[in-house]
Write an enzyme that holds these catalytic residues in place. Structure first.
Site, PDB file in Angstrom:
ATOM      1  N   TYR A   1       7.584   8.382   0.672  1.00  0.00           N
ATOM      2  CA  TYR A   1       6.936   7.247   0.016  1.00  0.00           C
ATOM      3  C   TYR A   1       5.442   7.243   0.292  1.00  0.00           C
ATOM      4  O   TYR A   1       4.623   7.122  -0.630  1.00  0.00           O
ATOM      5  CB  TYR A   1       7.557   5.926   0.481  1.00  0.00           C
ATOM      6  CG  TYR A   1       6.787   4.718  -0.006  1.00  0.00           C
ATOM      7  CD1 TYR A   1       6.760   4.392  -1.353  1.00  0.00           C
ATOM      8  CD2 TYR A   1       6.047   3.931   0.876  1.00  0.00           C
ATOM      9  CE1 TYR A   1       6.039   3.296  -1.817  1.00  0.00           C
ATOM     10  CE2 TYR A   1       5.325   2.832   0.430  1.00  0.00           C
ATOM     11  CZ  TYR A   1       5.322   2.524  -0.912  1.00  0.00           C
ATOM     12  OH  TYR A   1       4.603   1.456  -1.372  1.00  0.00           O
TER      13      TYR A   1
ATOM     14  N   LYS B   1       2.307   7.749  -2.462  1.00  0.00           N
ATOM     15  CA  LYS B   1       1.231   6.780  -2.665  1.00  0.00           C
ATOM     16  C   LYS B   1      -0.139   7.403  -2.365  1.00  0.00           C
ATOM     17  O   LYS B   1      -1.128   7.113  -3.052  1.00  0.00           O
ATOM     18  CB  LYS B   1       1.458   5.544  -1.796  1.00  0.00           C
ATOM     19  CG  LYS B   1       2.728   4.767  -2.116  1.00  0.00           C
ATOM     20  CD  LYS B   1       2.728   4.218  -3.530  1.00  0.00           C
ATOM     21  CE  LYS B   1       1.853   2.987  -3.671  1.00  0.00           C
ATOM     22  NZ  LYS B   1       1.986   2.363  -5.019  1.00  0.00           N
TER      23      LYS B   1
END
Length: 375
Positions: free
Chosen positions: A158, A162
């Site tokens: 994750y 990002k």
């Protein structure tokens, strides 16, 4: 400091999400002369539809996927500003790396390209502090700023998705549009977001109810974070949008990244849960279930087991080294740059944010007890 968004047509992606729907609500409440507001998500939620029904404005609802280029092209056509909040947030590893990257990274890249082809002037990206860390060494940050050099060896998909998407957004700043203009981009990095509707907070509440009304101690007391209220995150996006419309401030924020936090006291994640649930009669455990080194060893063993079992079935460990580090590393930041460049100041004080969040928690308690079969 910044001009209001009179006549500006806006597309908000992820409009049904925790942050996205608060941005939509704030735009409808604050910008009387806003141009068309387009709200996009893969599924449009009932709370979002309820918000839109309250306002007699020019709102266009779009159901679609950020991986669909044709859909994104239609969504961007005639838009001046894109606020891109759509993303998969997965701290536990339930979502595959391929899916995570296809949405968080490649979806963002597709959206940026559609903005260039459709002459969208402004692009605001909702990033995350996990684009920075904590790193695998659990190095702390205290009152960090945007120019701080941090060894960002990320250990989880994750955060990597990002980080890579944010880089794509910042690289796109200044790209020439089809009409000869240039795209202005910036990225906002909220710290841990709390507030009404938080799925993570509801999960912790459920666990506390199942634990006799006591929150589990998931982070050491000394592992400080600076949580931010969702209303202030939404306000930061509106502030950035207004700053982009004003040429004087647009030059300052173009191609820059900003931490978004507020005046919530620095505390551990567990102590935040307690601060929000104390008036509901909820307590918090005094210490971790076992010493941190043993928890780290347990997480390592579960990750090895997950790897060995992968050919047979998918086992997602309930605890990973990344999650343990994330919850137990001091990681705090300052919003001074956002204040300096775009005039951001938190709209909601800690006391107001705490009261609103606690009231929401109280409102869902009966339903959570019923669904969990707790008397």
């Amino acid at each position: 400091m910044s001009a209001a968004l009179a006549g500006v047509s806006v597309l908000v992606t992820g409009g049904s999400g925790f942050v996205g729907h608060r941005i939509v609500q704030m735009l409808l409440e604050e910008e009387d002369d806003l141009g068309e507001l387009r709200i996009m998500d893969k599924t449009l939620s009932a709370p979002l539809l309820h918000i839109c029904e309250r306002f007699q404005r020019k709102v266009k609802l779009l159901e679609g996927d950020v991986r669909d280029t044709e859909f994104l092209t239609r969504a961007c056509r005639g838009v001046d500003l894109v606020i891109h909040t759509a993303a998969i947030i997965d701290p536990t590893g339930h979502i595959s790396q391929e899916t995570m990257m296809s949405i968080n990274l490649h979806g963002t890249e597709r959206l940026l390209e559609c903005c260039v082809q459709s002459n969208v002037w402004f692009f605001i990206y909702t990033s995350s502090i996990e684009a920075v860390g904590p790193n695998t060494s659990a190095d702390p940050i205290v009152n960090g700023h945007e120019e701080l050099v941090y060894e960002s060896t990320l250990g989880f998909c994750y955060g990597e998705s990002k980080q890579l998407a944010e880089r794509a957004v910042l690289r796109a700043n200044g790209r020439e549009l089809q009409n000869g203009g240039s795209l202005v981009t910036c990225s906002l990095r909220p710290t841990y977001i709390f507030g009404e509707g938080s799925q993570f907070l509801q999960l912790h509440l459920d666990q506390a109810l199942q634990n006799g009304g006591v929150f589990h101690r998931i982070s050491k007391k000394e592992a400080l974070a600076n949580p931010v209220y969702v209303g202030n995150v939404a306000w930061a996006h509106v502030t950035a949008a207004r700053a982009m419309k004003d040429p004087a401030t647009a030059r300052k924020i173009a191609g820059h990244v900003y931490y978004v936090c507020d005046d919530t006291p620095h505390m551990s994640y567990s102590d935040l849960n307690h601060a929000l649930g104390r008036e509901l009669g909820l307590g918090v455990e005094r210490r971790l279930a076992m010493p941190y080194p043993l928890l780290y060893l347990l997480a390592s063993i579960m990750e090895v087991a997950s790897f060995l079992l992968r050919p047979f079935f998918r086992f997602v460990p309930p605890l990973t080294r990344h999650l343990l580090i994330l919850l137990n590393t001091t990681f705090t930041f300052s919003y001074k740059k956002a204040h300096r460049d775009m005039g951001y100041k938190p709209r909601y004080s800690w006391e107001v944010a705490r009261r609103l969040t606690s009231a929401w928690m109280a409102s869902i308690l009966p339903q959570r007890r019923e669904e969990l079969k707790i008397r």
